[in-house]
Design a protein around this motif. Sequence first.
Motif: not given
Length: 282
Positions: A216-242
């Motif tokens: 997987s190639t990371p496009t973005l890692i950050s705090r979630p931009p949506i209402t998720i209380e725990h975990g970080a936001w990880f984007i690979s390609g066009q897929q979002a993961y917590i």
Amino acid sequence: MRVLLVCLAGLLVCLKTADSHSLPQKDYETDSSKHDITIPLNDTSGNNSSSVPDNSNGIFDSNTTTFIARSVTRVGKKESMGIYAHKNGKVKKILEGSMAVSPWSSKSRAYLGNKDGIYVYDTETEKLEKYGNLSDNVIGIAKENRTDDLYILTEDHVVYKVTEEGTKKIKVNEAEHAERIALDWDDNLYYIGANNQPYVVASDGAKKIEGLPANSTPTLISRPPITIEHGAWFISGQQAYIIYPNATSELYVFNDQEKLEYEKRNRAVQAIFLQVRDQTEE
């Protein structure tokens, strides 16, 4: 006055797919030989530092400050053109030669990393000041949710925790060869290593995040931009993961309301995108 602070954390993209697993697609072209703009994805409002953001009231009203980092690619190398602030329909450059802004702030202040240390920008007074006395070349920066402490990533890929109003730094030995850094809402530290893999820093050392697709190639890692209380936001390609502090992960599925929010956000961002481009090319 309510201040809504929008900080860049990656490319904002718009929905063009019915697949609820996929991230929205970009609907504008980026020519690598021309200017490349990094668009905001994260936002928050109010003064409750423990709250997860609520986007229901819209994100680009008259009290919103949007930060945009602009760069140009020359001979395959990206060069910073500085950070711009957009507010009340106006755009101005606030820091030359910088690409690092702290994503998510519950107050009217944003922290910016630069080649000579850290700066702080007050979105109410629209003033920029040097923060602390550090002189590191900062290429990544993140602010804790519960305190005013910062984490910085330097040009030589070392991570430090910055305390005492920017006057003291402590090396985070567990984060080796970091390329990007991020915090979640619980102030757990995540980073992308030299092998393009995400890690979380735990009490017993750094742990590789499991459960992601191979290569997987990371496009973005950050705090979630949506209402998720725990975990970080990880984007690979066009897929979002917590990704979670226990080093696990799961695919994120967008609901219909979140898709509508992305569409609304994309329209607003495109208008700012064009304004910055037109102003800086005059």
